[in-house]
Enzyme design. Structure first.
Site: not given
Ligand code: PGA
Length: 259
Positions: A94, A166
């Site tokens: 992450h 992401e």
């Molecule tokens: P968020 O987080 O939906 O709060 O932007 C996504 C993540 O960090 O996996």
């Protein structure tokens, strides 16, 4: 048929009691469906109690991280070996781990290998920072993060891997704004292209590639509806059971339309 994934990443929020309450609300308010897989990723502390409370027919548990050695003098760490009977998945790489805890490409690779070795399916997070995006390095970053993370993954193992795109600039923790569907589609297509290069056509078609970054109940359908998007990784909105229920419903509607 591939099942759409909707993942709740609770990050470092909720003590065990609060986590248990939220799970209870999920049980009460979230309609689950055959075509949708709903995954809950609480803090490490809550994994054990929640593994006993969770309705395994409807939800699956995920860790948010794990250490790549199976055991030994690694004070403060929890290994994938220790979690093997508790969780189905683990988030790995992450951006919060890469940025706040200096996780390198190699560490992510070792963690992916350790999860696979212990029968836990990795949800590998990749994505570029704003600065990298502004300097046109998005593809390079995706390429480097993906190919390193998959280096020890065999063609038999690739089917259990999930990739979450992401972009760091889209994540709420970093004051992000959701990606534009167009940007997201380009990145998802590129990820699939890389998987095809490494593992062939079949693996590229079968692997699940998700989007994550400020997903809400308002825009989840727009993301999941994009061809090649197999679900969403949800942070902030997953702490609100009503919003998260809306996201699961959106995933269901999109999956039904696709049938
Ligand atoms: P968020 O987080 O939906 O709060 O932007 C996504 C993540 O960090 O996996």
């Amino acid at each position: 048929m591939k099942r759409t994934l909707v993942i709740a990443n609770w990050k470092m929020n909720l003590n065990t009691h609060e986590a248990s309450m939220l799970l209870h609300r999920y049980h009460q308010h979230i309609a689950t469906h055959r075509d949708i897989e709903v995954v809950v990723a609480p803090s490490m502390l809550s994994l054990q109690p929640l593994s006993q409370e969770i309705d395994r027919h409807r939800f699956r548990l995920s860790a948010q991280d794990g250490y790549y050695k199976d055991e030994g003098g690694f004070t403060g760490e929890v290994s994938f070996a220790m979690m093997r009977d508790l969780v189905h998945y683990s988030i790995i790489g992450h951006s919060a781990r890469r940025i706040y805890f200096n996780e390198t490409l190699e560490v992510v690779r070792e963690k992916v290998a350790a999860a696979v070795r212990n029968g836990i399916a990795p949800i590998i997070c990749i994505g570029e920072t704003k600065q990298e995006r502004d300097s046109g390095e998005t593809k390079q970053v995706i390429h480097d993060q993906l190919t390193t993370a998959l280096r020890n993954v065999t063609s038999d193992e690739i089917e259990n891997i999930v990739i979450a795109y992401e972009p760091v600039w889209a994540i709420s923790t970093f004051d992000g704004e959701p990606a534009k569907p167009d940007d997201m589609k380009k990145a998802l297509d590129y990820i699939r292209f890389q998987v095809r290069e490494l593992y062939g056509e079949r693996a590229a078609a079968d692997i699940r590639v998700l989007y994550g970054g400020s997903v809400s109940d308002q825009d989840a359908a727009a993301f999941i509806g994009i061809e090649g998007c197999d679900g969403v990784l949800v942070g902030a909105a997953s702490l609100n059971y009503a919003k998260f229920a809306g996201i699961v419903d959106a995933a269901y509607r999109v999956a039904r339309e696709r049938e």
